[in-house]
Write an enzyme that holds these catalytic residues in place. Structure first.
Site, short mmCIF file in Angstrom:
data_model
loop_
_atom_site.label_atom_id
_atom_site.label_comp_id
_atom_site.label_asym_id
_atom_site.label_seq_id
_atom_site.Cartn_x
_atom_site.Cartn_y
_atom_site.Cartn_z
N GLY A 354 0.96 -1.12 -0.01
CA GLY A 354 -0.05 -0.11 0.02
C GLY A 354 0.83 1.27 -0.02
O GLY A 354 1.24 2.04 0.86
N THR A 355 1.20 1.89 -0.75
CA THR A 355 2.40 2.88 -0.87
C THR A 355 2.07 3.94 -1.99
O THR A 355 1.37 3.81 -2.74
CB THR A 355 3.46 1.90 -1.56
OG1 THR A 355 3.75 0.86 -0.76
CG2 THR A 355 4.79 2.78 -1.71
N VAL A 356 2.66 4.99 -1.86
CA VAL A 356 2.47 6.23 -2.62
C VAL A 356 3.84 6.67 -2.97
O VAL A 356 4.79 6.57 -2.32
CB VAL A 356 1.74 7.55 -1.97
CG1 VAL A 356 0.42 7.05 -1.76
CG2 VAL A 356 2.70 7.87 -0.73
#
Length: 536
Positions: A354-356
């Protein structure tokens, strides 16, 4: 820049963005615009990266947050600097203590997988060393959106609803109630266009801004985290928070077709992308859309990945040296294993020694490749009461095998999935790139780099091209847009091809490419999400 670089072989919702003063590329329009505003108001690419990252904790909480980790590659004054902002496991945790609680592996949720958050300290470290503006100025847009609210975007709404359904089913213990109070106060996930706000998140950001993150690690926020942990028998303490400092590191690289491809050294998995490129260096590819190209890329990635899973952890705890894993000799030995048929990979044995995501660039020559994440969406399912802080669950990646390089140990950093990338040529910056998405990330890095360098695609087309993901054994996922004739040809080589309809399985990326002659920026942003590029 060559004409074929501007060719568009893949359908896209958008064209490559071109600008020469400043550029911010990320997965959410409000965050990109916040970064651009700082550039226009006297900040540099580092200030813009911090502002964008902070806004992303508000407007994309399904992927990142204040309680997560961060990594950065910063190009400034002709040099590339690396920042490892990943936090270690609490000092008091151990394999034996987790076993005593009835677990044979690290759970996904709750206090056991929680590691020290590195995001606030990383913002402060970047601001102090390279920023032109104060951290208070850089965090102001994020505070505004947390306090006043923002309309929820379409992709965000989908992931938020997915998380709510999963958490409602799985997170029944009392300690998880604060997640529901914070992110589902009306007993549901917010709808598209609905305005969502978090006063607690705003106040936490304000305290971080006013103290250069000291409140988070030694002050009032640290006390709140410590008390919450003690209440539910967690391992994390105020002493763990106080001892944390992000680490400035020397980036690692391989040369690929005349370009230097850069990653953060372990504990990040960027080493896997470099290892795969090191293997591919011995091949040449006549065409992008050919079974030979895809077969060799997949095989190289498999071999690199199993090595990464075997050896990557805190770098000083690795049983083999990074330089040995990336040596041309070892790359050749792995390349020799690639034949005409798909193989089931196993780790090699190099000599033992889950990363930006967001990218920014300014007209002073500064460029930043930045990534931050809570892991698995919202992370551990724990939110520190009244603060808006969703705590990450990075500890889930630790091994419970005491003989494994990545074995759980107090004070140790685990194998980490989030990785920023950077490209240079002849000692000059080309630009930042990244593809977020768990174990897809090094696979995405390999695919966009080969698209850019081997096949001369522009940044937008390099991102839009159909992707594949090696899962395990001979199993490979491909997007629904992947050419069926190539999928069938790969199947005949022994690959177990599965069409995966979930776009989120293939990552979300951004690229800024600086033309070395004109200095013009060419930006690509992800068509699989709400991505955008703000530029002037």
């Amino acid at each position: 820049m060559t004409t074929d670089y501007l060719h568009y072989p893949y359908a896209s919702q958008r064209m490559t963005t071109v600008a020469n003063k400043g550029m911010v590329a990320t997965s959410q329009p409000l965050a990109a615009q916040a970064g651009l505003d700082l550039l226009k108001n006297g900040g540099n690419a580092i200030d813009a990266a911090i502002a964008t990252a902070a806004v992303l904790t508000v407007v994309e909480p399904t992927s990142n947050g204040i309680g997560g980790d961060a990594f950065a590659l910063v190009w400034t004054k002709g040099e590339l600097h690396g920042l490892n902002g990943s936090g270690p496991a609490p000092q008091s945790i151990s394999i034996d203590s987790v076993n005593e609680r009835g677990y044979n592996e690290i759970p996904k949720y709750g206090w056991i997988p929680v590691t020290v958050p590195g995001v606030p300290a990383s913002w402060a470290a970047l601001s102090k060393r390279f920023g032109k503006l104060s951290l208070k100025e850089a965090l102001a847009p994020a505070i505004h959106y947390a306090e006043e609210g923002f309309p929820v975007s379409p992709t965000l709404s989908k992931f938020w609803k997915d998380a709510y359904v999963k958490f409602e089913e799985e997170l029944r213990d009392e300690e998880f109630k604060y997640w529901f109070e914070t992110f589902a106060p009306d007993g549901r996930a917010p709808e598209v266009g609905e305005v969502w706000k978090s006063k607690g998140h705003a106040e936490t950001l304000r305290k971080i801004a006013e103290t250069d993150a000291a409140a988070f690690y030694q002050g009032e926020i640290a006390d709140q985290i410590d008390a919450f942990s003690k209440r539910y028998n967690g391992y994390l303490t105020k002493e763990d928070l106080s001892a944390f400092k992000p680490e400035w590191v020397d980036p690692i690289s391989v040369q690929y077709r005349g370009y230097d491809v850069w990653e953060i050294p372990p504990n990040g998995q960027g080493l896997i992308a470099l290892s795969a490129l090191n293997i591919l260096n011995g091949f040449s590819f006549a065409h992008k859309d050919s079974v030979d190209t895809y077969h060799k890329q997949i095989e190289a990635m498999k071999l690199a990945f199993v090595d990464g899973q075997e050896y990557i952890t805190d770098e000083h705890e690795m049983s083999v040296a990074v330089r040995d894993l990336l040596s041309p000799t070892y790359g050749e030995s792995r390349r020799q294993l690639i034949g005409d048929e798909a193989l089931v990979p196993s780790p090699g044995q190099p000599p033992k020694g889950g990363t930006v995501y967001l990218a920014t660039a300014d007209d002073e020559g500064n460029m930043v490749s930045f990534i931050q994440s809570n892991y698995m969406g919202f992370g551990s399912g724990l939110v520190v009461p009244g603060t808006g802080i969703a705590l990450q669950n990075r500890g889930h990646n630790f091994s419970m095998d005491p003989n494994h390089d990545n074995a759980l140990k107090g004070g140790k950093r685990t194998y980490h999935t989030i990785i920023p990338g950077f490209l240079s040529k002849d000692g000059d910056a080309v630009g930042p790139f990244g593809v977020m998405g768990g174990f897809m990330q090094p696979q995405g890095h390999l695919q966009v780099i080969t698209n850019l360098i081997d096949f001369h695609l522009n940044p937008q087309s390099a991102l839009d091209a159909p992707r594949w993901q090696w899962v395990d054994g001979k199993r490979v996922w491909v997007e629904s847009t992947f050419p069926p004739y190539l999928a069938e040809a790969l199947s005949r080589k022994g690959h177990e091809i599965e069409v995966q309809l979930e776009k989120g399985a293939f990552g979300r990326g951004q690229i800024i490419w600086r033309d070395q002659q004109s200095g013009t920026f060419f930006g690509g942003t992800e068509s699989r999400t709400d991505g955008t590029i703000a530029a002037y």
